[in-house]
Design a protein around this motif. Structure first.
Motif, PDB file in Angstrom:
ATOM      1  N   GLN A  41       0.825  -1.206   0.000  1.00 22.21           N
ATOM      2  CA  GLN A  41       0.000   0.000   0.000  1.00 22.21           C
ATOM      3  C   GLN A  41       0.859   1.256   0.000  1.00 22.21           C
ATOM      4  N   GLY A  42       2.035   1.188   0.590  1.00 18.01           N
ATOM      5  CA  GLY A  42       2.907   2.352   0.669  1.00 18.01           C
ATOM      6  C   GLY A  42       3.696   2.619  -0.596  1.00 18.01           C
ATOM      7  N   THR A  43       4.235   1.558  -1.209  1.00 18.03           N
ATOM      8  CA  THR A  43       5.085   1.745  -2.391  1.00 18.03           C
ATOM      9  C   THR A  43       4.450   1.226  -3.672  1.00 18.03           C
ATOM     10  N   GLY A  44       3.535   0.275  -3.549  1.00 19.43           N
ATOM     11  CA  GLY A  44       2.898  -0.306  -4.730  1.00 19.43           C
ATOM     12  C   GLY A  44       3.645  -1.496  -5.311  1.00 19.43           C
ATOM     13  N   SER A  45       4.933  -1.645  -4.985  1.00 17.06           N
ATOM     14  CA  SER A  45       5.730  -2.735  -5.542  1.00 17.06           C
ATOM     15  C   SER A  45       6.623  -3.350  -4.467  1.00 17.06           C
ATOM     16  N   VAL A  46       6.511  -4.681  -4.315  1.00 19.60           N
ATOM     17  CA  VAL A  46       7.307  -5.394  -3.316  1.00 19.60           C
ATOM     18  C   VAL A  46       7.905  -6.643  -3.953  1.00 19.60           C
ATOM     19  N   LEU A  47       9.195  -6.832  -3.722  1.00 15.34           N
ATOM     20  CA  LEU A  47       9.897  -8.051  -4.110  1.00 15.34           C
ATOM     21  C   LEU A  47      10.185  -8.816  -2.828  1.00 15.34           C
ATOM     22  N   ILE A  48       9.786 -10.080  -2.783  1.00 17.47           N
ATOM     23  CA  ILE A  48      10.007 -10.894  -1.586  1.00 17.47           C
ATOM     24  C   ILE A  48      10.983 -12.012  -1.915  1.00 17.47           C
ATOM     25  N   ASP A  49      12.107 -12.027  -1.207  1.00 15.61           N
ATOM     26  CA  ASP A  49      13.115 -13.078  -1.358  1.00 15.61           C
ATOM     27  C   ASP A  49      12.804 -14.176  -0.352  1.00 15.61           C
ATOM     28  N   VAL A  50      12.368 -15.326  -0.852  1.00 18.42           N
ATOM     29  CA  VAL A  50      11.983 -16.442   0.005  1.00 18.42           C
ATOM     30  C   VAL A  50      13.050 -17.538   0.052  1.00 18.42           C
ATOM     31  N   SER A  51      14.241 -17.254  -0.455  1.00 23.03           N
ATOM     32  CA  SER A  51      15.266 -18.291  -0.582  1.00 23.03           C
ATOM     33  C   SER A  51      15.782 -18.822   0.755  1.00 23.03           C
ATOM     34  N   ARG A  52      15.524 -18.120   1.851  1.00 23.26           N
ATOM     35  CA  ARG A  52      15.989 -18.591   3.161  1.00 23.26           C
ATOM     36  C   ARG A  52      14.834 -18.885   4.112  1.00 23.26           C
ATOM     37  N   VAL A  53      13.681 -19.178   3.534  1.00 29.01           N
ATOM     38  CA  VAL A  53      12.490 -19.476   4.328  1.00 29.01           C
ATOM     39  C   VAL A  53      12.237 -20.972   4.319  1.00 29.01           C
ATOM     40  N   ARG A  54      11.961 -21.501   5.487  1.00 29.21           N
ATOM     41  CA  ARG A  54      11.605 -22.916   5.617  1.00 29.21           C
ATOM     42  C   ARG A  54      10.092 -23.009   5.809  1.00 29.21           C
ATOM     43  N   VAL A  55       9.478 -23.911   5.059  1.00 29.02           N
ATOM     44  CA  VAL A  55       8.025 -24.084   5.094  1.00 29.02           C
ATOM     45  C   VAL A  55       7.718 -25.556   5.323  1.00 29.02           C
ATOM     46  N   SER A  56       6.840 -25.847   6.280  1.00 29.27           N
ATOM     47  CA  SER A  56       6.474 -27.236   6.545  1.00 29.27           C
ATOM     48  C   SER A  56       5.135 -27.607   5.923  1.00 29.27           C
ATOM     49  N   LYS A  57       4.311 -26.606   5.595  1.00 29.37           N
ATOM     50  CA  LYS A  57       2.999 -26.855   5.002  1.00 29.37           C
ATOM     51  C   LYS A  57       2.831 -25.981   3.771  1.00 29.37           C
TER      52      LYS A  57
END
Length: 115
Positions: A41-57
């Protein structure tokens, strides 16, 4: 806690980069959604780096299209995910579960499947 989700923010003037590390859990998903919506909402554009995220579900990744929708959806809000999620357990999912959520463009081809 050592396995909590860490969200690092880098403001690039015309977009924001959110670098995530740690575990994406039921406890951390609401905070990630709130932070993502706030920056969309503030910038209109977001890049999310998920390369170091662990997900179990696999259901945890629905946080991204949800945040995009809450921020007004495309084209008002633009969200890009990059990197491959880390799956800590060897679990087989159907390819439809692992496809990038609608409205979210993944720079590297989407969410990776377990190895």
């Amino acid at each position: 806690m050592a396995d909590d989700l860490v969200i690092r923010v880098r403001d690039e003037l015309d977009h924001v980069v959110l670098r995530l590390s740690g575990f994406l859990t039921l406890r951390s998903v609401s905070r990630l959604r709130e932070v993502t919506v706030e920056w969309l909402q503030g910038t209109g554009s977001v890049l999310i780096d998920v390369s170091r995220v662990r997900v179990s579900k696999a259901a945890m990744v629905t946080v991204f299209p949800t945040a995009l929708g809450l921020a007004g959806g495309w084209p008002a809000a633009r969200l890009v995910e990059c990197g491959h999620l880390i799956w800590p357990r060897l679990v087989r999912f159907s390819s439809s579960v692992l496809a990038p959520p609608s409205g979210v463009v993944a720079a590297d081809g989407g969410v990776s499947s377990p190895v």
